[in-house]
Design an enzyme around this catalytic site. Structure first.
Site, short mmCIF file in Angstrom:
data_model
loop_
_atom_site.label_atom_id
_atom_site.label_comp_id
_atom_site.label_asym_id
_atom_site.label_seq_id
_atom_site.Cartn_x
_atom_site.Cartn_y
_atom_site.Cartn_z
N GLU A 109 12.22 105.49 -78.69
CA GLU A 109 13.62 105.06 -78.57
C GLU A 109 14.57 106.25 -78.67
OE1 GLU A 109 14.23 102.19 -77.61
OE2 GLU A 109 12.36 101.14 -78.05
N CYS A 175 14.05 96.90 -86.19
CA CYS A 175 13.63 98.23 -85.76
C CYS A 175 14.85 99.15 -85.62
CB CYS A 175 12.87 98.14 -84.44
SG CYS A 175 11.30 97.25 -84.56
N HIS A 197 7.94 102.37 -80.46
CA HIS A 197 7.57 100.97 -80.31
C HIS A 197 6.18 100.87 -79.70
CE1 HIS A 197 11.73 99.01 -80.71
NE2 HIS A 197 10.90 98.36 -81.51
#
Length: 251
Positions: A109, A175, A197
């Protein structure tokens, strides 16, 4: 940096003392890896499977240390627990793990935003709490960028035969919440941090209600995370790669 944030950083730095020194060969480099337990519709979380695998297989030949810890799957606990691990272990890097059901590859991310909205997913945390429209850190900036070498990570994963990509943001569930909170805790400190992830485990994809869901075994996910860690260590010496990595993700 806002005053309140600066004070939090200063307090943590005073409690922790100096960061562990890193030798030129990276031999003193320490990476903290965190994972969640069950949450929502996920009874078996791949991030916890990886954390448990890393705990039971500590390889001293890597030239750097990997320490794995589980954090609570609760909005009001996970940041505080992760920050305590950071203060205790004085890592050089923090790699946070979570599950992204529906994705067929490992994704790193890029951005964490200062916004919680669990209700749009229809999911509560393990304490039954589902925030909507709240901030992660009340006086924090709108967003933090991952400080991991994302392009290097994806390139190395693909070279190892593990499908991977860069994702634009971590959503608005826990998250994102933890990624933002840890980046805020590491702000102003010589610690890189970011989120990875993982796809669902085959055990979850095999359920009737999930048939057709992409999955990845715990063994392959563990290999992927070890590759991520190695890329982070290499990035600490050489930085991220300048080359672009092609993407198929729009978010």
């Amino acid at each position: 940096m806002r005053l309140a944030t600066y004070i939090r950083v200063l307090e943590r730095a005073l409690r922790k003392g100096k960061m562990a020194s890193v030798a030129e060969d990276g031999s003193n480099y320490r990476v903290l890896v965190t994972g969640f337990g069950p949450y929502g519709n996920t009874q078996i979380n791949p991030s916890l499977a990886v954390v448990n695998a890393l705990k039971s297989n500590r390889d001293g030949s890597r030239g750097y240390e990997v320490v794995a810890r589980q954090v609570s799957c609760e909005f009001n606990k996970c940041i505080e627990e992760a920050a305590a691990f950071i203060d205790e272990l004085a890592p050089n890097a923090v790699v946070m793990l979570g599950e992204y059901p529906g994705r067929a590859m490992v994704t790193v991310e890029r951005v964490a935003i200062n916004y919680n909205d669990s209700t749009r997913y229809g999911v509560c945390d393990e304490a039954g709490y589902a925030p909507q429209g709240t901030k992660v850190v009340e006086d924090g900036p709108a967003a933090y960028l991952s400080t991991l070498p994302l392009r290097r990570i994806v390139r190395d994963l693909r070279a190892a035969g593990i499908p991977a990509d860069i994702s634009g943001d971590a959503g608005t569930l826990m998250c994102n919440h933890l990624m933002y909170g840890v980046l805020d805790a590491c702000s102003g400190r010589d610690i890189v941090a970011g989120w990875v992830h993982l796809p669902a485990l085959p055990e979850m994809a095999a359920k009737d209600e999930n048939l057709g869901m992409p999955s990845m075994t715990a063994e392959l996910s563990t290999r992927a995370v070890l590759s991520v860690v190695a890329s982070v260590v290499e990035g600490s010496k050489q930085g991220d790669i300048p080359d672009a990595v092609k993407s198929r993700l729009l978010v």
